[in-house]
Design a protein around this motif. Structure first.
Motif, short mmCIF file in Angstrom:
data_model
loop_
_atom_site.label_atom_id
_atom_site.label_comp_id
_atom_site.label_asym_id
_atom_site.label_seq_id
_atom_site.Cartn_x
_atom_site.Cartn_y
_atom_site.Cartn_z
N GLY A 267 0.82 -1.19 0.00
CA GLY A 267 0.00 0.00 0.00
C GLY A 267 0.86 1.25 0.00
O GLY A 267 2.02 1.22 -0.44
N GLU A 268 0.30 2.35 0.50
CA GLU A 268 1.02 3.62 0.54
C GLU A 268 2.30 3.45 1.36
O GLU A 268 2.28 2.88 2.44
CB GLU A 268 0.11 4.69 1.14
CG GLU A 268 0.58 6.10 0.90
CD GLU A 268 1.62 6.55 1.91
OE1 GLU A 268 2.58 7.24 1.52
OE2 GLU A 268 1.47 6.18 3.10
N ARG B 137 10.39 -3.81 -0.84
CA ARG B 137 10.43 -2.88 -1.98
C ARG B 137 9.87 -1.55 -1.48
O ARG B 137 8.66 -1.34 -1.48
CB ARG B 137 9.63 -3.44 -3.14
CG ARG B 137 10.18 -4.79 -3.64
CD ARG B 137 9.38 -5.38 -4.77
NE ARG B 137 9.99 -6.61 -5.25
CZ ARG B 137 9.52 -7.35 -6.23
NH1 ARG B 137 8.40 -6.99 -6.85
NH2 ARG B 137 10.14 -8.46 -6.61
N ALA B 138 10.78 -0.68 -1.09
CA ALA B 138 10.39 0.51 -0.35
C ALA B 138 10.01 1.69 -1.23
O ALA B 138 9.45 2.67 -0.73
CB ALA B 138 11.53 0.92 0.59
N TYR C 171 4.14 3.72 -3.44
CA TYR C 171 3.76 2.48 -2.77
C TYR C 171 5.00 1.84 -2.17
O TYR C 171 6.14 2.21 -2.49
CB TYR C 171 3.15 1.50 -3.77
CG TYR C 171 1.65 1.56 -3.93
CD1 TYR C 171 0.88 0.41 -3.81
CD2 TYR C 171 1.00 2.74 -4.23
CE1 TYR C 171 -0.50 0.44 -3.97
CE2 TYR C 171 -0.37 2.79 -4.40
CZ TYR C 171 -1.12 1.63 -4.28
OH TYR C 171 -2.47 1.66 -4.44
N ALA C 172 4.78 0.85 -1.33
CA ALA C 172 5.85 -0.04 -0.86
C ALA C 172 5.24 -1.44 -0.68
O ALA C 172 4.03 -1.58 -0.43
CB ALA C 172 6.44 0.43 0.46
N THR C 173 6.08 -2.46 -0.81
CA THR C 173 5.64 -3.83 -0.65
C THR C 173 6.67 -4.58 0.18
O THR C 173 7.86 -4.52 -0.11
CB THR C 173 5.48 -4.54 -2.00
OG1 THR C 173 4.61 -3.79 -2.85
CG2 THR C 173 4.90 -5.95 -1.81
N VAL C 174 6.19 -5.28 1.20
CA VAL C 174 7.03 -6.17 1.99
C VAL C 174 6.60 -7.59 1.64
O VAL C 174 5.43 -7.96 1.84
CB VAL C 174 6.87 -5.92 3.50
CG1 VAL C 174 7.74 -6.88 4.30
CG2 VAL C 174 7.19 -4.48 3.85
N LEU C 175 7.52 -8.38 1.09
CA LEU C 175 7.21 -9.73 0.62
C LEU C 175 7.75 -10.76 1.61
O LEU C 175 8.89 -10.65 2.07
CB LEU C 175 7.83 -9.96 -0.76
CG LEU C 175 7.29 -9.12 -1.90
CD1 LEU C 175 8.20 -9.23 -3.11
CD2 LEU C 175 5.87 -9.52 -2.25
#
Length: 298
Positions: free
Chosen positions: A109-110, A132-133, A293-297
């Motif tokens: 999300g944001e 992925r910041a 956005y950013a995603t933590v996988l």
């Protein structure tokens, strides 16, 4: 947005699991920033139609002075929506996440909200596989500024056998492992079939030219989420043998044209900051950055 009418706050720093009675107010919270919140809004709008139990996740909420001000979708993805950036809301959602343990495959999300939530959870949840910041969030709300590819069209159920391999190849390139079950009836395969059935899957098919089979896919994209007047493009992919020919620009222009005409007035997407070629193509079509956005996988 109104006051909560559901059960009392559960005591975890002001957060609680919401019920069906709260869904309309949760949608109001998401509407404050429909592009940043679309991944949550899509799930919450589904819950408004079929109920939270059937929607496949939990809806968490945070109140300030008795008013719902932040929500978080907790399903396959954890999606915080905190329009005012209140750190107390992130504290509440982190407390709930610590209490339940990690059940989601990602936090997305944001960027400020995702990274703030992960900072609070990182010592309690298993190590992330990747963070992925910096993923620019782009939108277009007018006509594309390049000519749409007339050969890009909505896919049909008859195209499934050609579309699925392209989707898998895109996923492997993006995430690093195959999403397919091997049975042909797993969740990823079902997702591809559903996007086709919804009319949210687009592709250009072409014989030869590096495709794996006659009539193979050389460009494809999906509308992975549609909610709140926004259609979010996901899964953009060009066959490696055809890259560098401008297919992503004209293909995306065709997707934007169809989506704005038939589905939603605003089209959005997000991409990794280091994917400079893709970002340049999107900007050439007319997309402009409105956030990150950013995603933590996991």
């Amino acid at each position: 947005m109104g006051r909560w009418r559901g059960a009392a706050v559960d005591g975890r720093a002001g957060g609680r699991v919401l019920g069906d009675v709260d869904v309309a107010r949760a949608i109001d919270v998401c509407a404050l920033d429909p592009v940043a919140s679309i991944l949550a809004t899509a799930r919450i709008e589904t819950a408004a139609r079929v109920g939270l139990r059937a929607a496949g996740g939990q809806l968490w909420g945070f109140e300030a002075d008795g008013v719902l001000t932040a929500v978080c979708w907790a399903g396959a993805n954890l999606v915080p929506v905190v329009p005012d950036g209140d750190p107390a809301a992130l504290d509440a959602f982190a407390a709930m996440g610590r209490a339940q343990g990690r059940r989601s495959s990602s936090i997305v999300g944001e960027a400020a909200m995702v990274l703030g939530l992960w900072e609070r959870l990182s010592e309690h949840w298993p190590r992330a596989r990747e963070v992925r910041a910096d993923q620019p969030s782009l939108v277009i709300s007018g006509d594309p500024v390049v000519a749409p590819d007339p050969r890009v069209r909505r896919t049909t159920t008859a195209d499934y056998d050609a579309v699925l391999p392209a989707c898998v190849r895109m996923f492997v390139e993006e995430v690093g492992y195959s999403p397919v079950s091997g049975s042909g009836t797993g969740p990823y395969e079902t997702r591809v079939r559903t996007l086709i059935a919804e009319g949210w899957s687009f592709a250009r098919f072409e014989d030869g030219h590096g495709s794996r089979r006659p009539g193979g896919v050389v460009f494809k994209a999906e509308l992975g989420a549609v909610a709140g007047g926004v259609a979010q493009v996901q899964g953009v992919w060009v066959n490696p043998a055809r890259r560098g020919e401008g297919l992503s620009k004209s293909g995306m222009a065709a997707v934007v044209q169809a989506a704005r005409r038939d589905i939603a007035p605003v089209v959005s997407l997000y991409a990794n900051h280091y994917n400079e070629r893709a970002l340049a193509a999107y900007r050439a079509v007319g997309f402009e950055q409105v956030g990150t956005y950013a995603t933590v996988l996991f």
